[in-house]
Design an enzyme around this catalytic site. Sequence first.
Site, PDB file in Angstrom:
ATOM      1  N   LYS A 170      24.325  -2.228  17.851  1.00  0.00           N
ATOM      2  CA  LYS A 170      23.454  -3.166  17.044  1.00  0.00           C
ATOM      3  C   LYS A 170      24.362  -4.508  17.356  1.00  0.00           C
ATOM      4  CE  LYS A 170      24.251  -5.171  12.870  1.00  0.00           C
ATOM      5  NZ  LYS A 170      23.419  -6.448  13.382  1.00  0.00           N
ATOM      6  N   GLY A 201      18.810  -5.108  13.778  1.00  0.00           N
ATOM      7  CA  GLY A 201      19.024  -4.943  12.478  1.00  0.00           C
ATOM      8  C   GLY A 201      20.027  -6.025  11.789  1.00  0.00           C
ATOM      9  N   ASP A 202      19.996  -5.788  10.378  1.00  0.00           N
ATOM     10  CA  ASP A 202      20.940  -6.871   9.805  1.00  0.00           C
ATOM     11  C   ASP A 202      22.209  -5.737   9.363  1.00  0.00           C
ATOM     12  OD1 ASP A 202      20.105  -5.237   7.492  1.00  0.00           O
ATOM     13  OD2 ASP A 202      19.038  -6.846   6.633  1.00  0.00           O
ATOM     14  N   GLY A 203      23.075  -6.471   8.863  1.00  0.00           N
ATOM     15  CA  GLY A 203      24.458  -5.752   8.519  1.00  0.00           C
ATOM     16  C   GLY A 203      24.158  -4.815   7.496  1.00  0.00           C
ATOM     17  N   PRO A 204      23.854  -5.145   6.280  1.00  0.00           N
ATOM     18  CA  PRO A 204      23.769  -4.435   5.162  1.00  0.00           C
ATOM     19  C   PRO A 204      22.921  -3.024   5.227  1.00  0.00           C
ATOM     20  CG  PRO A 204      23.586  -6.738   4.497  1.00  0.00           C
ATOM     21  CD  PRO A 204      23.526  -6.682   5.827  1.00  0.00           C
ATOM     22  N   VAL A 206      21.206  -1.926   8.660  1.00  0.00           N
ATOM     23  CA  VAL A 206      21.456  -1.001   9.937  1.00  0.00           C
ATOM     24  C   VAL A 206      22.893  -0.943  10.294  1.00  0.00           C
ATOM     25  CG1 VAL A 206      21.299  -1.030  12.526  1.00  0.00           C
ATOM     26  CG2 VAL A 206      19.238  -1.657  11.133  1.00  0.00           C
ATOM     27  N   GLY A 207      23.827  -2.001   9.958  1.00  0.00           N
ATOM     28  CA  GLY A 207      25.084  -1.960  10.293  1.00  0.00           C
ATOM     29  C   GLY A 207      25.939  -1.006   9.244  1.00  0.00           C
ATOM     30  N   GLU A 245      37.684  -6.621  15.151  1.00  0.00           N
ATOM     31  CA  GLU A 245      38.248  -7.820  15.820  1.00  0.00           C
ATOM     32  C   GLU A 245      37.545  -8.950  14.951  1.00  0.00           C
ATOM     33  OE1 GLU A 245      38.119 -11.419  17.073  1.00  0.00           O
ATOM     34  OE2 GLU A 245      36.940 -10.596  18.697  1.00  0.00           O
ATOM     35  N   CYS A 279      36.682 -17.255  17.568  1.00  0.00           N
ATOM     36  CA  CYS A 279      37.604 -16.737  16.611  1.00  0.00           C
ATOM     37  C   CYS A 279      39.029 -17.037  16.833  1.00  0.00           C
ATOM     38  CB  CYS A 279      37.313 -15.030  16.360  1.00  0.00           C
ATOM     39  SG  CYS A 279      37.273 -14.179  17.698  1.00  0.00           S
ATOM     40  N   GLU A 379      38.312 -19.822   7.900  1.00  0.00           N
ATOM     41  CA  GLU A 379      37.466 -20.115   9.269  1.00  0.00           C
ATOM     42  C   GLU A 379      36.189 -20.814   9.037  1.00  0.00           C
ATOM     43  OE1 GLU A 379      37.113 -17.381  13.183  1.00  0.00           O
ATOM     44  OE2 GLU A 379      36.202 -16.498  11.234  1.00  0.00           O
TER      45      GLU A 379
END
Length: 478
Positions: A170, A201-204, A206-207, A245, A279, A379
């Site tokens: 994803k 998809g989005d994180g909430p 599909v992630g 990561e 990062c 960050e």
Amino acid sequence: MKDCRQFYIDGKWVSPTEPHDFTVTNPATEEPIATISLGSAVDVDKAVAAAKKAFESYAETTVDERSALLQRIVEVYKSHLDEMAATISLEMGAPISLARAAQAPAGLAHLLETVKVLRHFKFEETKGSTLMRKEPIGVCGLITPWNWPMNQIVCKVAPALAAGCAMVLKPSEIAPLSAHLFARILHEAGLPGGVFNLLNGDGPTVGSAIASHPDVAMVSFTGSTRAGVAVAFAAAPTVKRVTQELGGKSANIILDDADLQSAVQEGVQACFRNTGQSCNAPTRMLVPRSAMAGAAAAAKLEAEATKVGDPFTDSTNLGPLASQAQFERVQELIGKGIKDGAELIVGGLGRPQGISKGYFVKPTVFAGVRNNMTIAREEIFGPVLCIIPYEDENDAVRIANDSPYGLSGFVRSKNIEHARRVAKRIRSGNVHINGGRLDFGSCFGGYKQSGNGREWGEAGLEEFLELKAIFGYAPAEK
């Protein structure tokens, strides 16, 4: 407008179970460039099922067979290098010079390094009467961000393929077009159906479905620490391996015996590279208190010389941020720095002069920053540098390590032994001495809230393997 609404599952481009259109935007113009579809848990089930089925045979392939496959991918990737660079610049705003020199070639570098590692890797070793055997872990869920798309996709896909794993990827919905191109590259190289599967998809949604899926043996995630925590929570009930990561707030210690002018100049360039969206960017510059005025003046000159503009202009140093949400976050944090009393040397709120459209921000430098300020703790993920004074070397190391993050560190000194001593005291997953370049054959990953596990090279391959001990495999020694 490109139509990229299909997913790549079981070696075929297929439509999502239910359409959920999402517009991909060019961050330099704020104009739509493509449409994707956001997937669902049902789509994840289909992709995982394809990967699970493919794993049964792919796990039994030989090292020579997997090496040959990776080499074919290398050759096809090379043929699409220019297209990949242009795609990355278009979708997330990286200057085309950076996309050609680093963004697209990073994927190729990981493929080449994985071929080299696989050629000499020991999957089996006998110790006494026991066989120590390293086997592919199974179906892997790969979740990647938008800031270095090919670097972060290929440094997961290549070792997973080398290990004998099948996978579901994803990519970020912000910059998905390079991932679609990569799926086409794998298909052209003849990857067996189901070994690699791609869905958007989005994180909430599909992630989370990938991380919690009972048939996924491992999740490899790159992204924010906040999202990494969510992935770990979703994965915990099925006790799967999770490698992460995550974020960083890397300190760049300029020691009192360094060449201040060149150290500051190169430190600013490194902080602003990729529009500060790395990062491991050296966003905290630590200088002796007595050198603060000189460091601030040098940083101001370098920031003012940074050319912001159209990412497809070769002379551009700084493109836009990748999205409106990222633009708003960076603006908020710059405002916070001003409110907290940090000295604004250059840059600040709003777009650069003469730019009225696109997610462009001013190259910004704060001096006299205290390490407990928000801009020194969080960050920012934009071209914002904090210059922090220190009293002596021990104070510099203390400040560098006083962070919830520990991804990277930087040390500058004319004396290499001096730099080495300080580098060993920094609590981070990697440290650069005097501008030392990244080494794809080494490893990458962080301490503390910067994550766990390692990517790249041999260490990256190990993450996709399970270690089995077969007792009594060999005759016992008398």
